[in-house]
Design a protein around this motif. Structure first.
Motif, PDB file in Angstrom:
ATOM      1  N   ILE A  39       0.853  -1.182   0.000  1.00 39.07           N
ATOM      2  CA  ILE A  39       0.000   0.000   0.000  1.00 39.07           C
ATOM      3  C   ILE A  39       0.892   1.237   0.000  1.00 39.07           C
ATOM      4  CG2 ILE A  39      -1.610   1.367   1.396  1.00 39.07           C
ATOM      5  CD1 ILE A  39      -2.909  -1.253   2.234  1.00 39.07           C
ATOM      6  N   LEU A  40       0.631   2.118  -0.960  1.00 40.72           N
ATOM      7  CA  LEU A  40       1.293   3.415  -1.023  1.00 40.72           C
ATOM      8  C   LEU A  40       0.334   4.411  -0.407  1.00 40.72           C
ATOM      9  CD1 LEU A  40       2.530   1.615  -3.301  1.00 40.72           C
ATOM     10  CD2 LEU A  40       2.928   3.712  -4.560  1.00 40.72           C
ATOM     11  N   PHE A  41       0.724   5.028   0.693  1.00 35.76           N
ATOM     12  CA  PHE A  41      -0.145   5.922   1.457  1.00 35.76           C
ATOM     13  C   PHE A  41       0.490   7.296   1.533  1.00 35.76           C
ATOM     14  CE2 PHE A  41      -1.314   7.369   5.927  1.00 35.76           C
ATOM     15  CZ  PHE A  41      -2.572   7.834   5.588  1.00 35.76           C
ATOM     16  N   ASN A  42      -0.304   8.336   1.244  1.00 36.39           N
ATOM     17  CA  ASN A  42       0.163   9.706   1.411  1.00 36.39           C
ATOM     18  C   ASN A  42      -0.219  10.144   2.822  1.00 36.39           C
ATOM     19  OD1 ASN A  42       0.886  12.368   1.339  1.00 36.39           O
ATOM     20  ND2 ASN A  42      -0.153  12.834  -0.575  1.00 36.39           N
ATOM     21  N   LYS A  43       0.723   9.977   3.739  1.00 35.02           N
ATOM     22  CA  LYS A  43       0.475  10.280   5.141  1.00 35.02           C
ATOM     23  C   LYS A  43       0.363  11.783   5.343  1.00 35.02           C
ATOM     24  CE  LYS A  43       3.322  10.810   8.633  1.00 35.02           C
ATOM     25  NZ  LYS A  43       2.673  11.945   9.293  1.00 35.02           N
ATOM     26  N   PRO A  44      -0.774  12.231   5.862  1.00 34.50           N
ATOM     27  CA  PRO A  44      -0.917  13.665   6.134  1.00 34.50           C
ATOM     28  C   PRO A  44      -0.089  14.106   7.343  1.00 34.50           C
ATOM     29  CG  PRO A  44      -3.079  12.584   5.979  1.00 34.50           C
ATOM     30  CD  PRO A  44      -2.032  11.514   6.057  1.00 34.50           C
ATOM     31  N   TYR A  45       0.170  15.376   7.406  1.00 33.95           N
ATOM     32  CA  TYR A  45       0.808  15.985   8.571  1.00 33.95           C
ATOM     33  C   TYR A  45      -0.050  15.667   9.802  1.00 33.95           C
ATOM     34  CZ  TYR A  45       2.602  19.669  11.624  1.00 33.95           C
ATOM     35  OH  TYR A  45       3.149  20.372  12.672  1.00 33.95           O
ATOM     36  N   LEU A  65      -1.439  10.982  -5.356  1.00 30.98           N
ATOM     37  CA  LEU A  65      -2.211  10.682  -4.145  1.00 30.98           C
ATOM     38  C   LEU A  65      -2.361  11.944  -3.302  1.00 30.98           C
ATOM     39  CD1 LEU A  65      -0.583   7.311  -2.980  1.00 30.98           C
ATOM     40  CD2 LEU A  65      -2.840   7.619  -4.023  1.00 30.98           C
ATOM     41  N   ALA A  66      -3.582  12.299  -2.980  1.00 28.37           N
ATOM     42  CA  ALA A  66      -3.834  13.425  -2.071  1.00 28.37           C
ATOM     43  C   ALA A  66      -3.557  12.970  -0.641  1.00 28.37           C
ATOM     44  CB  ALA A  66      -5.283  13.898  -2.215  1.00 28.37           C
ATOM     45  N   PRO A  67      -3.331  13.905   0.278  1.00 27.94           N
ATOM     46  CA  PRO A  67      -3.121  13.505   1.669  1.00 27.94           C
ATOM     47  C   PRO A  67      -4.280  12.639   2.170  1.00 27.94           C
ATOM     48  CG  PRO A  67      -2.619  15.825   1.391  1.00 27.94           C
ATOM     49  CD  PRO A  67      -3.234  15.355   0.104  1.00 27.94           C
ATOM     50  N   GLY A  68      -3.929  11.518   2.806  1.00 29.76           N
ATOM     51  CA  GLY A  68      -4.931  10.595   3.321  1.00 29.76           C
ATOM     52  C   GLY A  68      -5.368   9.538   2.330  1.00 29.76           C
ATOM     53  N   GLU A  69      -4.981   9.666   1.060  1.00 27.24           N
ATOM     54  CA  GLU A  69      -5.341   8.666   0.051  1.00 27.24           C
ATOM     55  C   GLU A  69      -4.277   7.577  -0.015  1.00 27.24           C
ATOM     56  OE1 GLU A  69      -7.909  11.231  -3.224  1.00 27.24           O
ATOM     57  OE2 GLU A  69      -5.886  10.585  -3.750  1.00 27.24           O
ATOM     58  N   TRP A  70      -4.698   6.411  -0.468  1.00 26.84           N
ATOM     59  CA  TRP A  70      -3.773   5.298  -0.644  1.00 26.84           C
ATOM     60  C   TRP A  70      -4.179   4.479  -1.850  1.00 26.84           C
ATOM     61  CZ3 TRP A  70      -5.960   0.421  -0.092  1.00 26.84           C
ATOM     62  CH2 TRP A  70      -7.161   0.350   0.614  1.00 26.84           C
ATOM     63  N   ARG A  71      -3.183   3.697  -2.323  1.00 25.53           N
ATOM     64  CA  ARG A  71      -3.402   2.842  -3.477  1.00 25.53           C
ATOM     65  C   ARG A  71      -2.706   1.508  -3.183  1.00 25.53           C
ATOM     66  NH1 ARG A  71      -1.278   6.315  -6.875  1.00 25.53           N
ATOM     67  NH2 ARG A  71       0.883   5.779  -7.021  1.00 25.53           N
ATOM     68  N   LYS A  72      -3.386   0.423  -3.505  1.00 30.57           N
ATOM     69  CA  LYS A  72      -2.841  -0.918  -3.280  1.00 30.57           C
ATOM     70  C   LYS A  72      -2.280  -1.418  -4.596  1.00 30.57           C
ATOM     71  CE  LYS A  72      -5.796  -3.636  -1.425  1.00 30.57           C
ATOM     72  NZ  LYS A  72      -6.742  -4.669  -0.975  1.00 30.57           N
ATOM     73  N   ILE A  73      -1.067  -1.998  -4.536  1.00 30.67           N
ATOM     74  CA  ILE A  73      -0.467  -2.599  -5.719  1.00 30.67           C
ATOM     75  C   ILE A  73       0.013  -4.002  -5.359  1.00 30.67           C
ATOM     76  CG2 ILE A  73       0.198  -0.398  -6.756  1.00 30.67           C
ATOM     77  CD1 ILE A  73       3.043  -0.864  -5.831  1.00 30.67           C
ATOM     78  N   GLN A  74       0.161  -4.848  -6.343  1.00 29.94           N
ATOM     79  CA  GLN A  74       0.694  -6.194  -6.161  1.00 29.94           C
ATOM     80  C   GLN A  74       2.181  -6.173  -6.533  1.00 29.94           C
ATOM     81  OE1 GLN A  74      -1.185  -8.851  -5.023  1.00 29.94           O
ATOM     82  NE2 GLN A  74      -2.918  -7.448  -4.846  1.00 29.94           N
ATOM     83  N   VAL A  75       2.988  -6.821  -5.713  1.00 32.21           N
ATOM     84  CA  VAL A  75       4.422  -6.902  -6.002  1.00 32.21           C
ATOM     85  C   VAL A  75       4.895  -8.347  -5.930  1.00 32.21           C
ATOM     86  CG1 VAL A  75       5.057  -4.564  -5.355  1.00 32.21           C
ATOM     87  CG2 VAL A  75       4.960  -6.319  -3.604  1.00 32.21           C
TER      88      VAL A  75
END
Length: 182
Positions: A5-11, A172-182
């Motif tokens: 999961i790639l997550f844009n962690k907000p402040y 990705l906006a703050p708080g958004e995430w995207r799941k990828i397969q690796v």
């Protein structure tokens, strides 16, 4: 297949699923990510923003976080002052911190990036200039980027982790995430 999961962690969000603080009222990953059995691969301080990776694969987690793999991490850093070539050379060559000399980093002055607004905004002072640098490191000491910029005379005002290896927070906006397969 491993999940990543790639997550844009907000402040202001802790890089963990529960708040172990005294009142438990701080924002955590569980406020944003409702995926079971994934865990952060590394940390990002509460006062930092940007890419945080989470996975369900222990080997992948180790590959991302273990210093021996030297996975590059790129940060966009707003600093107080107008950085000069001497300070950039210091960052490039390695900076002596209390816990030893950092590995060499890639460091360059950049134009102000087009990022999302930070909440709360960085304090603005007319009498003190600021600028942006792009800094890529291959180790991950506690608060390392902040300590490096302070050590060369340019304290960090805003810190955004843009990428880890080939993974990026772009799109990705703050708080958004995207799941990828690796």
């Amino acid at each position: 297949m491993s999940r990543l999961i790639l997550f844009n962690k907000p402040y202001g969000v802790l890089s963990q699923f529960t708040d172990r603080g005294s009142d438990g009222a701080r924002a955590t990953l569980s406020d944003h990510i409702k995926v079971p059995y994934v865990y952060p691969a590394g940390r990002l301080d509460r006062d930092s923003e940007g890419l945080l990776l989470l996975t369900d694969d222990g080997k992948l987690q180790a590959r991302i976080t273990e210093p021996k793999f030297k996975m590059p991490k790129t940060y966009l850093v707003q600093i107080e002052g107008d950085i000069d070539d001497a300070a950039l050379r210091q960052l490039h060559n390695g900076v002596l911190l209390k816990d030893g000399l950092t590995l060499p980093a890639e460091a360059e002055h950049i134009d102000e990036p087009q990022l999302w607004p930070r909440n709360p905004p960085v304090r603005f002072r007319k009498s003190v200039p600021d600028c942006w640098i792009k800094l890529t490191i291959s180790e991950g000491r506690n608060r390392q980027v902040r300590r490096m910029t302070a050590a060369v005379g340019f304290p960090t005002l805003r810190l955004v982790r843009w990428s880890i290896g080939d993974w990026t927070v772009e799109g990705l906006a703050p708080g958004e995430w995207r799941k990828i397969q690796v």
